[in-house]
Design a protein around this motif. Structure first.
Motif, PDB file in Angstrom:
ATOM      1  N   LYS A 141      -9.276 -12.752   4.436  1.00 29.43           N
ATOM      2  CA  LYS A 141     -10.743 -12.704   4.490  1.00 29.43           C
ATOM      3  C   LYS A 141     -11.227 -12.579   5.929  1.00 29.43           C
ATOM      4  CE  LYS A 141     -15.071 -13.736   3.093  1.00 29.43           C
ATOM      5  NZ  LYS A 141     -15.763 -13.654   4.397  1.00 29.43           N
ATOM      6  N   TYR A 142     -12.145 -11.652   6.137  1.00 31.10           N
ATOM      7  CA  TYR A 142     -12.893 -11.531   7.390  1.00 31.10           C
ATOM      8  C   TYR A 142     -14.370 -11.739   7.063  1.00 31.10           C
ATOM      9  CZ  TYR A 142      -8.652 -10.019   9.691  1.00 31.10           C
ATOM     10  OH  TYR A 142      -7.387  -9.989  10.216  1.00 31.10           O
ATOM     11  N   PRO A 143     -15.261 -11.760   8.062  1.00 31.88           N
ATOM     12  CA  PRO A 143     -16.661 -12.087   7.751  1.00 31.88           C
ATOM     13  C   PRO A 143     -17.282 -11.190   6.677  1.00 31.88           C
ATOM     14  CG  PRO A 143     -16.302 -12.202  10.106  1.00 31.88           C
ATOM     15  CD  PRO A 143     -15.051 -11.628   9.510  1.00 31.88           C
ATOM     16  N   GLN A 144     -18.230 -11.797   5.983  1.00 24.42           N
ATOM     17  CA  GLN A 144     -19.031 -11.159   4.950  1.00 24.42           C
ATOM     18  C   GLN A 144     -18.143 -10.597   3.838  1.00 24.42           C
ATOM     19  OE1 GLN A 144     -21.925 -11.902   4.573  1.00 24.42           O
ATOM     20  NE2 GLN A 144     -23.410 -10.288   4.346  1.00 24.42           N
ATOM     21  N   SER A 145     -18.116  -9.309   3.617  1.00 25.88           N
ATOM     22  CA  SER A 145     -17.343  -8.741   2.514  1.00 25.88           C
ATOM     23  C   SER A 145     -16.042  -8.099   2.969  1.00 25.88           C
ATOM     24  CB  SER A 145     -18.184  -7.690   1.779  1.00 25.88           C
ATOM     25  OG  SER A 145     -19.303  -8.287   1.165  1.00 25.88           O
ATOM     26  N   CYS A 146     -15.644  -8.316   4.199  1.00 25.83           N
ATOM     27  CA  CYS A 146     -14.468  -7.646   4.745  1.00 25.83           C
ATOM     28  C   CYS A 146     -13.181  -8.321   4.275  1.00 25.83           C
ATOM     29  CB  CYS A 146     -14.522  -7.624   6.265  1.00 25.83           C
ATOM     30  SG  CYS A 146     -13.146  -6.727   7.016  1.00 25.83           S
ATOM     31  N   LEU A 147     -12.295  -7.520   3.690  1.00 24.84           N
ATOM     32  CA  LEU A 147     -11.003  -7.993   3.217  1.00 24.84           C
ATOM     33  C   LEU A 147      -9.907  -7.061   3.710  1.00 24.84           C
ATOM     34  CD1 LEU A 147     -11.913  -8.670  -0.534  1.00 24.84           C
ATOM     35  CD2 LEU A 147     -11.629 -10.410   1.249  1.00 24.84           C
ATOM     36  N   LEU A 148      -8.785  -7.638   4.100  1.00 29.09           N
ATOM     37  CA  LEU A 148      -7.588  -6.875   4.409  1.00 29.09           C
ATOM     38  C   LEU A 148      -6.608  -7.073   3.260  1.00 29.09           C
ATOM     39  CD1 LEU A 148      -5.789  -5.197   6.308  1.00 29.09           C
ATOM     40  CD2 LEU A 148      -5.033  -7.355   7.343  1.00 29.09           C
ATOM     41  N   VAL A 149      -6.260  -5.979   2.603  1.00 29.44           N
ATOM     42  CA  VAL A 149      -5.330  -6.029   1.477  1.00 29.44           C
ATOM     43  C   VAL A 149      -4.009  -5.407   1.929  1.00 29.44           C
ATOM     44  CG1 VAL A 149      -4.898  -5.323  -0.905  1.00 29.44           C
ATOM     45  CG2 VAL A 149      -7.239  -5.862  -0.159  1.00 29.44           C
ATOM     46  N   GLU A 150      -2.935  -6.180   1.855  1.00 29.59           N
ATOM     47  CA  GLU A 150      -1.611  -5.711   2.249  1.00 29.59           C
ATOM     48  C   GLU A 150      -0.704  -5.691   1.023  1.00 29.59           C
ATOM     49  OE1 GLU A 150      -0.266  -7.382   6.217  1.00 29.59           O
ATOM     50  OE2 GLU A 150      -1.919  -8.767   5.768  1.00 29.59           O
ATOM     51  N   THR A 151      -0.192  -4.502   0.715  1.00 29.79           N
ATOM     52  CA  THR A 151       0.675  -4.372  -0.442  1.00 29.79           C
ATOM     53  C   THR A 151       1.484  -3.086  -0.336  1.00 29.79           C
ATOM     54  OG1 THR A 151       0.740  -4.320  -2.870  1.00 29.79           O
ATOM     55  CG2 THR A 151      -1.124  -3.209  -1.826  1.00 29.79           C
ATOM     56  N   LYS A 152       2.720  -3.121  -0.815  1.00 30.37           N
ATOM     57  CA  LYS A 152       3.595  -1.947  -0.821  1.00 30.37           C
ATOM     58  C   LYS A 152       3.655  -1.281   0.554  1.00 30.37           C
ATOM     59  CE  LYS A 152       4.588  -2.210  -5.233  1.00 30.37           C
ATOM     60  NZ  LYS A 152       4.150  -1.223  -6.230  1.00 30.37           N
ATOM     61  N   ASP A 153       3.760  -2.098   1.596  1.00 31.20           N
ATOM     62  CA  ASP A 153       3.878  -1.611   2.977  1.00 31.20           C
ATOM     63  C   ASP A 153       2.643  -0.864   3.463  1.00 31.20           C
ATOM     64  OD1 ASP A 153       6.495  -2.636   3.317  1.00 31.20           O
ATOM     65  OD2 ASP A 153       7.313  -0.897   2.265  1.00 31.20           O
ATOM     66  N   LYS A 154       1.511  -1.068   2.807  1.00 33.75           N
ATOM     67  CA  LYS A 154       0.249  -0.473   3.232  1.00 33.75           C
ATOM     68  C   LYS A 154      -0.765  -1.569   3.542  1.00 33.75           C
ATOM     69  CE  LYS A 154       1.204   3.940   2.755  1.00 33.75           C
ATOM     70  NZ  LYS A 154       1.246   4.850   3.917  1.00 33.75           N
ATOM     71  N   LYS A 155      -1.625  -1.278   4.524  1.00 36.37           N
ATOM     72  CA  LYS A 155      -2.721  -2.177   4.872  1.00 36.37           C
ATOM     73  C   LYS A 155      -4.036  -1.442   4.636  1.00 36.37           C
ATOM     74  CE  LYS A 155      -0.156  -4.619   8.519  1.00 36.37           C
ATOM     75  NZ  LYS A 155      -0.156  -4.981   9.970  1.00 36.37           N
TER      76      LYS A 155
END
Length: 218
Positions: free
Chosen positions: A5-19
């Motif tokens: 989680k980053y501020p407000q609606s910002c999300l970092l999704v890490e899966t299958k070697d992708k960000k």
């Protein structure tokens, strides 16, 4: 799948070697985020509001990072190189599929003019094991989208779903976990007691991550 989680609606999704970075906005942005944001493979932007699209920072990021968003976001950010997407499009990131879905931004009188949203989309990230659905700032509307992880604002104020609709919506999309986002704007303070009451009443598992906090889902 790892979600940060980053501020407000910002999300970092890490899966299958992708960000994949969703809605990197200007609200409460810190320079310490830059290196992380600059290391992603793709950026998804739901709509043009500055708390979802930090134009100045995005302009400085590695040009190999592909930004996907609507034509309205491109018109509002001519200095950015954006791959235009619309509802029902699909983005292929190797073995990850990102579905572009409908979103309906709520309206208030002060949104007239440049602030009014005419194009708004959500994204469903499908890695074969999980389907993560980021709704954008959206009121409730009828659809048949399905996901096991729902990421949605619940502050209400006529702009997004309130906790009442969001809890019901979570069940409708089949989410086993709802991540509540968009909690950081002091202009629209959340109501944690009501949120907990509604999600508990409707027996919906939910999490509110702190900024910088991560969650790993097997």
């Amino acid at each position: 799948m790892k979600i940060t989680k980053y501020p407000q609606s910002c999300l970092l999704v890490e899966t299958k070697d992708k960000k994949i970075l969703i809605d990197p906005g200007a609200l409460e942005y810190k320079e310490e985020y830059f290196d992380v944001w600059n290391s992603v493979d793709a950026i998804l932007i739901t709509h043009k509001h500055g708390d979802h699209c930090h134009t100045e920072v995005l302009q400085k990021l590695n040009k190999d990072i592909q930004i996907y968003s609507t034509s309205e976001v491109q018109r509002a950010n001519e200095i950015l190189d954006i791959s235009i997407v619309k509802e029902n499009d699909t983005i292929e990131l190797d073995n990850i599929k990102v579905e572009v879905v409908r979103a309906v931004h709520g309206y208030q009188p002060w949104l007239k003019g440049e602030l009014e949203i005419h194009e708004n989309v959500g994204f469903i990230i499908d890695d074969g094991n999980h389907r993560l659905y980021a709704t954008s700032d959206s009121i409730c509307f009828k659809n048949e989208y399905k996901a096991d992880i729902l990421c949605t604002p619940v502050t209400g104020y006529g702009l997004t779903m309130s906790a009442f609709e969001a809890a019901l919506y979570s069940k409708e999309v089949g989410a086993t976990l709802t991540l509540i986002i968009h909690m950081d704007n002091p202009t629209f303070p959340p109501h944690p007691e009501f949120i907990n009451e509604m999600f508990t009443k409707h027996e919906v598992e939910h999490e509110i991550l702190e900024i910088g906090e991560s969650l790993e889902i097997e």
